[in-house]
Scaffold this active site. Sequence first.
Site, mmCIF file in Angstrom:
data_model
loop_
_atom_site.group_PDB
_atom_site.id
_atom_site.type_symbol
_atom_site.label_atom_id
_atom_site.label_comp_id
_atom_site.label_asym_id
_atom_site.label_seq_id
_atom_site.Cartn_x
_atom_site.Cartn_y
_atom_site.Cartn_z
ATOM 1 C CD GLU A 122 0.113 -42.884 -25.413
ATOM 2 O OE1 GLU A 122 1.041 -43.031 -26.228
ATOM 3 O OE2 GLU A 122 -1.078 -43.097 -25.704
ATOM 4 C CG ASP B 34 -7.499 -48.010 -27.299
ATOM 5 O OD1 ASP B 34 -6.360 -47.924 -27.788
ATOM 6 O OD2 ASP B 34 -7.948 -47.207 -26.459
#
Lengths: 257, 390
Positions: A48, A59
């Site tokens: 990924e 994040d």
Amino acid sequence: MRISQKFEELKDKNEKALIAYVCAGDPDPETTPSIVNALVEAGADIIELGLPFSDPVADGPTIQAATCRAIEAGMNTERYFEMIKDLEVNVPLICMTYYNLIYRQGSKNFVKKCAEAGISGLIIPDLPLHEADELIEICKEEGIDNIFLVAPNTSDQRLDAISSKSSGFIYVVSKLGVTGEGKNISSNVAGLLDKINSNLPKAVGFGISNRKHVEEMVAAGADAVIVGSTFVNIIASKDNVISRLKEITKDLKEGCR
Amino acid sequence: MNHYYGDYGGQYVPEILMPALQELEEAYEQYKADPEFTSQLDDYLENYAGRSTPLYYAKNMSDKYGIKIYLKREDLVHGGAHKLNNTLGQALLAKFMGKKRLIAETGAGQHGTATAMVGAKLGFETMVYMGSKDVKRQLPNVYRMKLMGTEVVSVDTGSKTMKDAINEALRDWVTNVGDTHYLIGSVVGPYPFPKIVRDFQSVIGREVKEQVMKVEGRYPDSIVACAGGGSNAMGIFYPFLDDKVNLFAVEAGGEKLREDDKIAYHSASLATGEEGILHGARTKVLQNKDGQILESTSIAAGLDYAGVGPELARLSETGRVKPCYITDMEALEAFHELSRLEGIIPALESSHAIAYVMKMADSGILGDTVVINLSGRGDKDLQTIMDMEE
């Protein structure tokens, strides 16, 4: 390689998948290919590759910092696709990014470029299912999988809708929160995995950082684990990066067997 | 429920936040007409916030500039800005929803202060995220928040301003979504926030309607408000949308709209931004060719934002609202001008609206009767201005 093909291969070997996230361009665009090679050599089944966005709200600090480094080092959408085209690895590649970068290029144009570059799937953490109709159609035409996320607080109704519209695999978020290394993984993940009514593989991510976590998730019924911040922290340390990445990848992959 | 204003708006958020947005939308639709809720809110607005605020005829300014200029005195709201209208509404809603904790972002510190007030008053644990650059330039507000028991978190990522404070607040919200309400401070973010904040701020425009009718016997020709995210603008514009009144949204032109690949030396998203996705909504965004969000800039911390509310983007696209901009220097001149002419020290944000009226009074486009939304007072800016003028 298609994601489904990889999962079939693994099924025949009775293995679970290790999905490795790194941010493209971290620490610089020149180094990323060697990092990807190391991860694949050491056993990562799917890569990924994050396309860095200036405002990554899903994040935690580790990947935010990686994103900053990558943008500073000159990573951008054009270089991202060039880099992916030049990669010589025989595993499925997934693009993880935020929706504005796709929207800005025009969804059709972006997805076409993904297909040309050899990307098999898209993960967009700020694009929930009900905003994704157009993108799903485009991805179908181009043969790109749409990997949607489900969370511990996702309603049964949404779980069903997401399961029916996802392709490739279903990204099961292990906890309420953002990405980042964790101490413990919630014991509730097994219940969440059970509730997902789908033939697609289920991959657990967010906070998975060591072999013990991997083994717990496999025991809980996961078909794959997604590890990101652990790799990104090694990259950030600049200390013996390639060999340490290989070492931990091997160990994590052992947990998938 | 339609979550869009034309092509703008929507809910571009992590899946984790979907239950919270649904819960908020349902609660808002339920309580906004609930007599218990509305009577408590009206009581707080009157007795805690000090509403209604005057519509003040600025005679000296009017005489000098040759048109009738009224100031809607939101600077007199408790806390010194219009922000409390929204925080009272949302905090009360959060109370009715059974939430225990409030989080908020702040740019100038005005919204953070208004959140700290309601947090103290209504008994919430309160945490405010503020870019470290803003913490430095708005220290008195930081101290005010702390005095009222709010924890101020200095955000050191990205451009270290409001954009990054919102990112950090969103990260907090996904982590603590069960017991926490994200008290967003402007008409931005995912639906239903643009609607909720607009509705709570619309008290400004509703009062102006009544007040101006009383003194003028008609509506003004124009209403002028500054716009960063756009909450004071939407608040005063919204009740006038169907009336024959020109609406001007004045953005921060900074250093004359200059920008490069990373930084916009201004914050004029309506005037120069392009369609994109920021903080949960599709709207006009300052971004580079790849879609990376630019750092915005303005002398006024409260206008320093790379996006704008989706409804304002829509109204600007249809031509109902006219976007325009004022540079840092022009805003600074207006700050001094209003202080000297009327004995009212305006916030640097509101100074943009004043500057626009000063600049355009002669042109005829404003007509002969104008209402300016004086959204905040300037005490918080004195240090900035003293430093600049040294």
